[in-house]
Design an enzyme around this catalytic site. Structure first.
Site, short mmCIF file in Angstrom:
data_model
loop_
_atom_site.label_atom_id
_atom_site.label_comp_id
_atom_site.label_asym_id
_atom_site.label_seq_id
_atom_site.Cartn_x
_atom_site.Cartn_y
_atom_site.Cartn_z
N PRO A 224 74.34 62.41 28.18
CA PRO A 224 73.86 61.08 28.57
C PRO A 224 74.93 60.26 29.26
O PRO A 224 76.10 60.29 28.86
CB PRO A 224 73.46 60.46 27.22
N CYS A 225 74.53 59.53 30.28
CA CYS A 225 75.51 58.89 31.15
C CYS A 225 75.91 57.48 30.71
O CYS A 225 76.85 56.92 31.27
CB CYS A 225 74.95 58.81 32.58
N GLN A 226 75.20 56.90 29.72
CA GLN A 226 75.43 55.49 29.41
C GLN A 226 76.89 55.19 29.06
O GLN A 226 77.43 54.13 29.40
CB GLN A 226 74.55 55.05 28.24
N TYR B 239 79.58 56.47 30.20
CA TYR B 239 80.50 56.50 31.34
C TYR B 239 80.12 55.53 32.45
O TYR B 239 80.95 55.23 33.31
CB TYR B 239 80.56 57.92 31.92
N SER B 240 78.88 55.06 32.45
CA SER B 240 78.42 54.25 33.57
C SER B 240 79.07 52.87 33.55
O SER B 240 79.36 52.31 32.49
CB SER B 240 76.89 54.09 33.53
#
Length: 417
Positions: free
Chosen positions: A116-118, A120-121
């Site tokens: 899941p990218c949250q 690192y975003s």
């Protein structure tokens, strides 16, 4: 035919591209129930198509049979290849054993997927009081490495947001540097590039970092993707869909109008003229939507620019978060060669769409968003309950890798085997 394992699979955008290129899936691992049902339905579709028996799939989409009856017509081995489970230290042993059984003594060739990218975003960090420091999702790459140690595939493909380039741990270390070091300890040299989907015939401005790792190979193995200059515009992607107003449309199949553009066939979104689509349904507008859309569209017509959320009148700013996602209300202009990035939170925030026939004062439908992500029209997005849901579909679509971009990567990767 090389095989692969898809971990953190989501709704399967990355996987669909690899299937198109000729790879064979061993299993998909995903913790979200709705996404797992989407993966099961898509796997069922591929099995039925290979057996020239799509009639039952069409019956399901048309509501003639329920999901459980539909699944009863699919081999359990196909449905059971979707593992609904959270990847954690506690679950690794069970997952590894299950994958070993599915491999039946064969070697695993490739692992694909991105956590899941949250964490690192940039948007995720700006929303978080702790800047996502200490969030367990920051360290899922460590579990990714456990798969590399266990199965030692020849290659892996790791996808994430470009914020990974700047995301740091508590001690100031870049997560990317930690990843590269850990993957090296596992025997992999890793190369990465920032790829923008719009450079590869996807009509969407969407940047992602794609890491490719090679077991015991020194360098220069990264797939060489030739950039394509597209002559198509967003209208070419959407103008055969029936025009609808806010609150109109339907979840079930609806016949398309016509096809003016070859793009839909080149991108493998459509297979034939007038092919029906599902999930072409727009959410209703409320009074605030109408006022905001009017401002957003007038601004676009006058300046050809998209408005920042904080520039709206204060009485229209209903969201508490004014530091991230300030581009909530976007014009998807048909006369441009690409749209802005389709995001998971589109289900909450209106992305205004200008239709070629009439100005439709509404947000995108899930099918329009899916097309911008180059999902084929026969790709159905499930919910946990079995009842169709715009919100659930948008979440899956917005988090996905564009299928066409995935196919471009996979087409080059398969030549390495």
């Amino acid at each position: 035919m090389p095989n692969y394992l898809d971990i953190f699979a989501g709704a399967g955008g990355l996987s669909e591209g690899f299937i198109r290129a000729g790879f064979s899936p061993i299993a998909h691992i995903e913790m979200d129930s709705a996404a797992c049902y989407t993966l099961k339905t898509r796997s069922a579709y591929h099995w039925l198509k290979s057996n020239n028996n799509l009639e039952i799939y069409n019956d399901y989409l048309n509501g003639k049979i329920c999901r459980s009856v539909f699944y009863n017509n699919i081999p359990k081995s196909i449905l059971n290849s979707i593992l609904e489970i959270e990847i954690s230290k506690e679950s690794l042993s069970y997952i590894f054993q299950t994958i070993r059984e599915k491999l039946s003594g064969k070697k695993l060739d490739l692992i694909i997927g991105g956590p899941p990218c949250q964490a690192y975003s940039l948007a995720g960090r700006s929303r978080s009081k702790t800047k996502m420091i200490g969030d367990k999702r920051n360290y899922l790459y460590i579990l990714y490495a456990e798969f590399l140690k266990e199965f030692k595939p020849q290659y892996f493909v790791f996808e994430n947001v470009t914020g990974l380039l700047s995301a740091k741990d508590e001690d100031g270390t870049l997560y990317l540097d930690s990843m590269l070091s850990l993957f090296s300890e596992c025997g992999y040299n890793t190369e990465f590039h920032i790829l923008n989907a719009m450079d590869y015939n996807v009509l969407q401005n969407r940047k992602r970092i794609i890491l490719v790792g090679s077991l015991n190979k020194k360098s220069n193995f990264y797939p060489n993707l030739e950039k394509l200059k597209s002559n198509y515009i967003v209208y070419d992607l959407l103008n055969d869909l029936p025009p609808i107003k806010a609150g109109e449309g339907c979840f079930g199949p609806i016949r398309t109008i016509h096809t003016c553009s070859q793009y839909l066939f080149e991108a493998k979104i459509k297979e034939y003229e007038y092919q029906p689509v599902t999930l072409h349904i727009a959410r209703p507008n409320n009074e605030t939507d109408l006022k905001i859309y009017k401002i957003v569209v007038e601004n676009w017509n006058e300046t050809q620019t998209r408005i920042n959320y904080t520039h709206l009148p204060l009485n229209l700013q209903k969201h508490k978060n004014k530091k991230s996602f300030t581009d909530r209300f976007k014009i998807v202009a048909g006369n441009l060669p690409y749209s802005q990035t389709i995001v998971a939170h589109i289900c909450k925030d209106g992305h205004y769409f200008i239709h070629p026939d009439i100005n439709q004062n509404r947000s995108l439908t899930p099918r329009e968003a899916a097309r911008l992500q180059t999902f084929p029209d026969d790709y159905y997005f499930e919910s946990k309950t079995g009842k169709p849901s715009r919100t659930t579909a948008f979440k899956q679509i917005g988090n996905a890798v564009p299928v066409l971009l995935a196919e471009k990567i996979a087409t080059k990767m398969i030549k390495l085997f």
